[in-house]
Write a protein that holds these residues in place. Structure first.
Motif, short mmCIF file in Angstrom:
data_model
loop_
_atom_site.label_atom_id
_atom_site.label_comp_id
_atom_site.label_asym_id
_atom_site.label_seq_id
_atom_site.Cartn_x
_atom_site.Cartn_y
_atom_site.Cartn_z
N ILE A 280 30.73 42.87 -6.37
CA ILE A 280 30.41 43.91 -7.25
C ILE A 280 31.43 44.96 -6.91
CG2 ILE A 280 28.86 45.76 -7.81
CD1 ILE A 280 26.45 44.22 -6.58
N SER A 281 32.24 45.09 -7.94
CA SER A 281 33.60 46.08 -7.87
C SER A 281 33.82 46.87 -9.01
CB SER A 281 34.71 44.97 -7.83
OG SER A 281 35.97 45.53 -7.99
N SER A 282 34.48 47.73 -8.91
CA SER A 282 34.89 48.80 -10.25
C SER A 282 36.18 48.15 -10.89
CB SER A 282 35.16 50.25 -9.76
OG SER A 282 36.45 49.97 -8.70
N HIS B 217 22.86 46.20 -13.73
CA HIS B 217 22.86 47.59 -13.49
C HIS B 217 22.27 47.86 -12.32
CE1 HIS B 217 18.83 46.43 -15.06
NE2 HIS B 217 18.35 47.59 -14.26
N GLY B 218 22.75 49.16 -11.86
CA GLY B 218 22.21 49.64 -10.48
C GLY B 218 20.68 49.74 -10.59
N GLU C 144 23.16 52.59 -13.62
CA GLU C 144 24.30 52.47 -14.31
C GLU C 144 24.68 51.02 -14.49
OE1 GLU C 144 27.09 54.39 -11.73
OE2 GLU C 144 26.41 56.61 -12.19
N ARG D 23 26.43 47.67 -14.37
CA ARG D 23 27.50 47.00 -13.10
C ARG D 23 27.98 45.46 -13.57
NH1 ARG D 23 29.18 50.21 -8.96
NH2 ARG D 23 27.47 51.57 -8.42
N GLN D 24 29.28 45.16 -13.38
CA GLN D 24 29.61 43.93 -13.76
C GLN D 24 29.75 43.10 -12.24
OE1 GLN D 24 33.10 44.07 -16.25
NE2 GLN D 24 31.93 43.43 -17.84
N VAL D 25 28.89 41.92 -12.09
CA VAL D 25 28.99 40.86 -10.84
C VAL D 25 29.62 40.11 -11.11
CG1 VAL D 25 27.42 40.06 -9.27
CG2 VAL D 25 26.59 42.11 -10.38
#
Length: 300
Positions: A220-222, A245-246, A251, A253-255
């Motif tokens: 899980i990274s920005s 999403h969190g 929010e 999220r892309q995993v």
């Protein structure tokens, strides 16, 4: 949750060629021959000279010979294998049974030809050597499209039908043989044989997993696209981007999901935290991975 798969690099044809070679007749005969040689060594050179009871159908045939000596032990082994071969023909495949017939024949030839005897009188040394050699031989043979025959065929059937690990099935089957052996052998010999059988089951499972163990990584990274590019172009592996999403923040999220070998885990860790020091990474085991870049499904 949706996913987006990234293509693997152009080196895939080489990996595919190596995997396809594992399905060729020469390679399977080589595995069966190597496994048969180890099995024969364990039985002829270690188990018999040191008074250990080999498990499987060979041990069962020997017990039948003790009860009804009118038939030779080899004849009992052949007769006990007939229904097992029919079961394999019905529930596994003809190809598997034919390969297994070769494995049985090779084992018989090696047993007849080997004359070496493991030196020393230490029974625990014999247990260790015999257990690892016998389990290693069975495991190597089972990495082919066949086996060395006997209880290996039943083990494959039970694994395919009920999901019971091969090593565990053979351990339980052999326990029944050793329980019956208490009527004809000394207690010490049976106990040593049970210890040896435990090593056999462990060695079989190790041989079947040591070259197939894979690790799953979730990142899980920005900077998910940069992580994907690093996995694809620098590690030579594929990756999948999962949309999530969190759980608390909500929010999006892309995993990034990928499967790697053990050696590649540290390289992935270095690449991820070089790209994003704040990334969250989860790594777990995946012992049997099927798909592009890894193992192909064997159809027996």
């Amino acid at each position: 949750m949706t996913s987006q798969a990234a293509a693997s690099p152009s080196s895939a044809p080489l990996h595919r060629g190596l995997r396809q070679y594992a399905f060729t007749v020469p390679w399977n005969l080589f595995l069966l021959s190597a496994g048969a040689l180890l099995v024969a060594f364990a039985i002829k050179c270690v188990a018999v000279p040191h008074g250990l009871l080999s498990g499987g159908v060979s041990g069962l045939g020997l017990l039948c010979y003790y009860l009804m000596p009118g038939l030779d032990a080899g004849v009992w082994y052949f007769l006990l294998n007939l229904p097992i071969m029919l079961i394999g023909w019905r529930f596994v495949s003809r190809r598997f049974v034919l390969y297994s017939l070769y494995g049985m024949g090779a084992t018989s030839v090696f047993i007849d030809q080997l004359t070496y005897t493991l030196p020393g009188a230490d029974p625990w040394l014999a247990v260790l050597v015999c257990g690892m050699a016998l389990g290693g031989g069975i495991g190597i043979a089972l990495r082919s499209l066949g086996s060395t025959g006997g209880v290996d065929i039943l083990a494959v059937v039970f694994q395919e039908r009920f999901g019971i690990p091969i090593g565990r099935f053979e351990f339980l089957f052999n326990l029944l043989v050793f329980a019956a052996g208490l009527a004809f052998l000394k207690l010490e010999a049976v106990l040593y044989s049970v210890a040896m059988n435990f090593l056999v089951g462990h060695a079989v499972d190790v041989c079947l997993t040591m070259f197939s163990e894979r690790r799953m990584a979730l990142v899980i990274s920005s900077e998910p696209q940069a992580v994907v590019d690093a996995i694809v172009h620098r590690l030579g592996r594929g990756a999948t981007v999962l949309q999530g999403h969190g759980g608390w923040s909500g929010e999006p999220r892309q995993v990034v999901l990928t499967m790697l070998g053990n050696i590649e885990l540290k390289r992935l860790e270095e690449l991820v935290y070089e790209i994003d020091p704040g990334a969250f990474t989860i790594m777990g085991g995946g012992f049997h991975v099927l798909g592009q870049g890894f193992s192909e499904r064997k159809v027996y």
